[in-house]
Design an enzyme around this catalytic site. Sequence first.
Site, PDB file in Angstrom:
ATOM      1  N   GLN A 111       0.884  -1.174   0.077  1.00 19.03           N
ATOM      2  CA  GLN A 111      -0.018  -0.030   0.054  1.00 19.03           C
ATOM      3  C   GLN A 111       1.018   1.211  -0.013  1.00 19.03           C
ATOM      4  OE1 GLN A 111      -3.855  -0.986   0.647  1.00 19.03           O
ATOM      5  NE2 GLN A 111      -4.272   1.004  -0.382  1.00 19.03           N
ATOM      6  N   LYS A 114       1.497   1.774  -3.681  1.00 18.27           N
ATOM      7  CA  LYS A 114       0.321   1.918  -4.616  1.00 18.27           C
ATOM      8  C   LYS A 114      -0.030   3.497  -3.924  1.00 18.27           C
ATOM      9  CE  LYS A 114      -2.532  -1.011  -4.080  1.00 18.27           C
ATOM     10  NZ  LYS A 114      -3.586  -1.981  -3.696  1.00 18.27           N
ATOM     11  N   LYS A 126      -2.609  -0.924   6.594  1.00 18.23           N
ATOM     12  CA  LYS A 126      -3.976  -1.900   6.325  1.00 18.23           C
ATOM     13  C   LYS A 126      -4.059  -2.748   7.722  1.00 18.23           C
ATOM     14  CE  LYS A 126      -5.759  -4.058   2.722  1.00 18.23           C
ATOM     15  NZ  LYS A 126      -6.066  -3.842   1.554  1.00 18.23           N
ATOM     16  N   GLY A 165     -12.531  -0.473   2.801  1.00 20.41           N
ATOM     17  CA  GLY A 165     -13.025  -1.778   2.479  1.00 20.41           C
ATOM     18  C   GLY A 165     -11.938  -2.839   2.075  1.00 20.41           C
ATOM     19  N   ASP A 166     -12.013  -4.128   1.999  1.00 21.14           N
ATOM     20  CA  ASP A 166     -11.033  -4.891   1.374  1.00 21.14           C
ATOM     21  C   ASP A 166     -11.892  -6.085   1.278  1.00 21.14           C
ATOM     22  OD1 ASP A 166      -8.099  -5.361   0.208  1.00 21.14           O
ATOM     23  OD2 ASP A 166      -8.458  -7.149   1.419  1.00 21.14           O
ATOM     24  N   THR A 209     -12.230   0.525  -8.280  1.00 20.39           N
ATOM     25  CA  THR A 209     -11.071  -0.530  -8.405  1.00 20.39           C
ATOM     26  C   THR A 209     -11.169  -1.066  -9.612  1.00 20.39           C
ATOM     27  OG1 THR A 209     -10.991  -0.545  -6.110  1.00 20.39           O
ATOM     28  CG2 THR A 209      -9.688  -2.149  -7.355  1.00 20.39           C
TER      29      THR A 209
END
Length: 444
Positions: A111, A114, A126, A165-166, A209
């Site tokens: 992350q 990114k 995360k 979210g994930d 995404t």
Amino acid sequence: MNYVDEVLAKVKEKNAAEPEFLQAVEEVLESIRPVVDANEALYRREAILERMTEPDRQLKFRVSWVDDQGQVQVNTGYRVQFNNAIGPYKGGLRLHPSVYLGIIKFLGFEQIFKNSLTGLPIGGGKGGSDFDPKGKSDREVMAFCQSFMTELFKYIGADVDVPAGDIGTGAREIGYLYGQYKRITGLYEGVLTGKGLTYGGSLARTEATGYGLLYLTQELMKCHGQDMKGKICCVSGSGNVAIYAIQKAQQLGAKVVTCSDSTGWIYDPEGIDVALLKEVKEVKRARLTEYAAARESAVYHEGRGVWVTKCDIALPCATQNELLIDDAKALVANGVTAVCEGANMPTTLDATKYLQENGVLFVPGKASNAGGVATSALEMSQNSERLSWTFEEVDAKLNQIMVNIYHNIDEAAKRYGKEGDYVAGANIAGFEKVAEAMIAQGVN
Ligand code: NDP
């Protein structure tokens, strides 16, 4: 010993029980060698690689909640705040039984780069839990989320750390988490993204995404003299990323013939029916067998196998390490042109190498799936402004961000003599900005 090799050896020794984290670190450090070699004395003195591979802090906590039978259940919660050199920690919460510290660390580490690539001011973090929302009632999910947030709220905030979210954390979970944060702190602030539209969410975040993945893929194809129109695509997964990737691919004129979940996969030569897929996955929360039962052209296969299907473009959108060396060989044998990752680290290191060596255009998730977090950052901006932008405004910004990311990683790869190596390009471009910010801010 070379500085990269030295740090890799130390990281392996310190984190031996966390293979996913080691895989992510190895991929990044191997591909930034040219930058590190060019600045070795500075980076060594500043211990940049040691600092970047060690989280700022990692939180682990008990999450107790009561199920529908009155039984107390206990899960483990995590938040890894990895690096905030360029902005507040930002990254999703994964709810899946496979979650342990190594998974959260790998995702938090990815992350950092990114988020840097988005060009927006967000650092890397995360979190998540080994809680499985599957098969739980809404009340049980709420009980878990409230307990999770009762601990997590101490460490997050709109300018500190902004989760999202994930896998397993969708609109329902974000709603319960947000409600509990507000209740405990009394603050109505943009502490989470992926919120519902009635309470501070951004239009186009749900789609971001998957749509972003296709905007980048489209630019990649365009720059290689090709069009999305008429292309056959294979997608894995059938969650948030997969659904909107399929939708956008179809809008761009491609035909998507596969999708999958954790028990099986669908081959649908007529093209996946997105409305039906959404009904099965988002409304009924059912298995893909229900999709096959409702659609004559669809064939359901048990287990994994998406990548044996002949396609021009492969878009892995399920989870880490789902595209293995044999899958890469099958894709190449079937003449695949491009593989762009929608999930985080879905392709193993050897499969990535094989694809690249065989001339496949390969874009790693930290670049191609960055549209989700980029739009989360746009949600943060709207929350700070107390304004809501239209769908078209957000979508246009997302499109531009993805086009910029493609050119940024392409240019970084070229700058270091690695033209067409988008893994190197993404890691180099992401790394340079974070390293510069860390050095500018002194030792901390
Ligand atoms: P969802 O939970 O919505 O969907 C995940 C999908 O992958 C489901 O179809 C699920 O199947 C499948 N899946 C999950 N775990 C496994 C497994 N171990 N084996 C096989 N299939 C599995 O998650 P998202 O779509 O949000 O996330 C997918 C990927 O994209 C993840 O890697 C995530 O980190 C990444 N990502 C997500 C972003 C976002 O904005 N949501 C942003 C950037 C990256 P089943 O239905 O059976 O559970």
